[in-house]
Each structure stands twice: as C-alpha cells, then as structure tokens.
Design a protein around this motif. Sequence first.
Motif, PDB file in Angstrom:
ATOM      1  N   ASN A   1     -15.833 -77.257 -80.677  1.00 51.53           N
ATOM      2  CA  ASN A   1     -16.464 -78.408 -80.334  1.00 51.53           C
ATOM      3  C   ASN A   1     -16.249 -79.804 -81.116  1.00 51.53           C
ATOM      4  OD1 ASN A   1     -17.935 -76.670 -78.473  1.00 51.53           O
ATOM      5  ND2 ASN A   1     -19.133 -76.036 -80.073  1.00 51.53           N
ATOM      6  N   HIS A   2     -15.071 -79.696 -81.679  1.00 54.39           N
ATOM      7  CA  HIS A   2     -14.787 -80.892 -82.823  1.00 54.39           C
ATOM      8  C   HIS A   2     -14.653 -82.160 -81.944  1.00 54.39           C
ATOM      9  CE1 HIS A   2     -12.745 -83.223 -85.675  1.00 54.39           C
ATOM     10  NE2 HIS A   2     -11.832 -83.498 -85.102  1.00 54.39           N
ATOM     11  N   LYS A   3     -15.286 -83.154 -82.469  1.00 47.58           N
ATOM     12  CA  LYS A   3     -15.022 -84.434 -81.938  1.00 47.58           C
ATOM     13  C   LYS A   3     -14.708 -85.290 -83.220  1.00 47.58           C
ATOM     14  CE  LYS A   3     -17.918 -84.430 -78.089  1.00 47.58           C
ATOM     15  NZ  LYS A   3     -18.375 -85.250 -76.938  1.00 47.58           N
TER      16      LYS A   3
ATOM     17  N   HIS B   1      -5.641 -78.599 -94.847  1.00 45.68           N
ATOM     18  CA  HIS B   1      -6.559 -77.635 -94.788  1.00 45.68           C
ATOM     19  C   HIS B   1      -6.977 -77.599 -93.069  1.00 45.68           C
ATOM     20  CE1 HIS B   1      -7.749 -76.231 -99.182  1.00 45.68           C
ATOM     21  NE2 HIS B   1      -6.569 -76.333 -98.873  1.00 45.68           N
ATOM     22  N   LEU B   2      -6.813 -76.703 -92.429  1.00 40.28           N
ATOM     23  CA  LEU B   2      -7.288 -76.654 -91.171  1.00 40.28           C
ATOM     24  C   LEU B   2      -8.533 -75.786 -90.749  1.00 40.28           C
ATOM     25  CD1 LEU B   2      -3.811 -76.265 -89.123  1.00 40.28           C
ATOM     26  CD2 LEU B   2      -5.161 -78.381 -89.814  1.00 40.28           C
TER      27      LEU B   2
ATOM     28  N   ASP C   1      -6.270 -83.374 -81.710  1.00 40.68           N
ATOM     29  CA  ASP C   1      -7.722 -83.422 -81.890  1.00 40.68           C
ATOM     30  C   ASP C   1      -8.471 -84.648 -82.202  1.00 40.68           C
ATOM     31  OD1 ASP C   1      -8.368 -80.291 -81.507  1.00 40.68           O
ATOM     32  OD2 ASP C   1      -6.575 -80.386 -82.928  1.00 40.68           O
ATOM     33  N   GLY C   2      -7.621 -85.807 -82.293  1.00 38.35           N
ATOM     34  CA  GLY C   2      -8.202 -86.969 -82.754  1.00 38.35           C
ATOM     35  C   GLY C   2      -8.382 -87.467 -84.046  1.00 38.35           C
TER      36      GLY C   2
ATOM     37  N   THR D   1      -9.540 -81.602 -95.238  1.00 38.79           N
ATOM     38  CA  THR D   1      -9.645 -80.395 -94.222  1.00 38.79           C
ATOM     39  C   THR D   1      -9.956 -81.069 -93.118  1.00 38.79           C
ATOM     40  OG1 THR D   1     -10.602 -78.831 -95.906  1.00 38.79           O
ATOM     41  CG2 THR D   1     -11.223 -78.342 -93.621  1.00 38.79           C
ATOM     42  N   LEU D   2      -8.991 -80.535 -92.011  1.00 41.23           N
ATOM     43  CA  LEU D   2      -9.164 -81.215 -90.747  1.00 41.23           C
ATOM     44  C   LEU D   2      -9.847 -80.262 -89.870  1.00 41.23           C
ATOM     45  CD1 LEU D   2      -5.573 -83.001 -90.115  1.00 41.23           C
ATOM     46  CD2 LEU D   2      -7.681 -83.668 -91.036  1.00 41.23           C
ATOM     47  N   ALA D   3     -10.781 -80.429 -88.992  1.00 40.91           N
ATOM     48  CA  ALA D   3     -11.507 -79.623 -87.979  1.00 40.91           C
ATOM     49  C   ALA D   3     -10.555 -80.071 -86.877  1.00 40.91           C
ATOM     50  CB  ALA D   3     -12.822 -80.040 -87.731  1.00 40.91           C
TER      51      ALA D   3
END
Length: 127
Positions: free
Chosen positions: A65-67, A59-60, A115-116, A17-19
């Motif tokens: 505020n994702h870092k 999954h997203l 998103d890094g 799962t990627l934020a």
Amino acid sequence: MTLEHIPEFHLGRIAPTLAVRDIHAAYKLYRDVFGFQKAFENGAPVGFMILKKDAAELHLTRNPNHKAPPYNVAHLLVSDANAAYRSCQHHELRIIRRIEDKDYGLRAFVFADPDGNRVDVGEILQR
C-alpha cells in the motif's frame, strides 16, 4: 542534556530504506539502472532486501500500500552523473529535476522510481 554529556563515538554506515509495492520488480530496476546486487533477503514472501554496489547500500521493504512522499527519500553520489542520467532515461524513469550543475558543487538530478520514491543523484564537481 547539554553537548558536554553526549558520548563520543564514531558512526558506521547508514543506508536508506525504500518502501516498494513489488520488491522483486524494485530489485530488478535498481540492478538494471545502477548495477546493485542483492546481498540479503528475508521473509516468505520476501519482505526485506539489501542491495549493494561499491560503497552504496540500499534497503528495500515491501509495502503493498506504499504511497511515496513528495520529497527526496535518498541521495546517491556517483562518479558520473551524466552516465547515471542516461541510464535513468534509457529505463524510462520519471525525471523530477533535469541534470544540471548546482552552485553547491554537484552535478545532479532527481528521478522517481516506479513506486514514486524520489532519489537525488549527484556527482561531486572538481573545482
């Protein structure tokens, strides 16, 4: 608990799962670069999405505020690492580690999405 007490069972799929800050932009990127298609989404606004292509699932989850952490958050096996690398370059993704043959049997590279999130991409080398 000792190993003798661990129940025997089989594992099913596991999906990273990627934020992401903008879930729709992230979907477009993973669709355009790797060919993922949306299999499921929920929330209003959409806060979770499942992407699929072939045997891969991603999954997203929306987090404005994702870092991203400074390490790889997913590993993707592909049939052609060179083609995947060219696609990442074409879409101007940041390449963290250039493509090369690794001594552990993969041709691999690492990219960062907008998103890094760092994703390690590899092709199993035939020996």
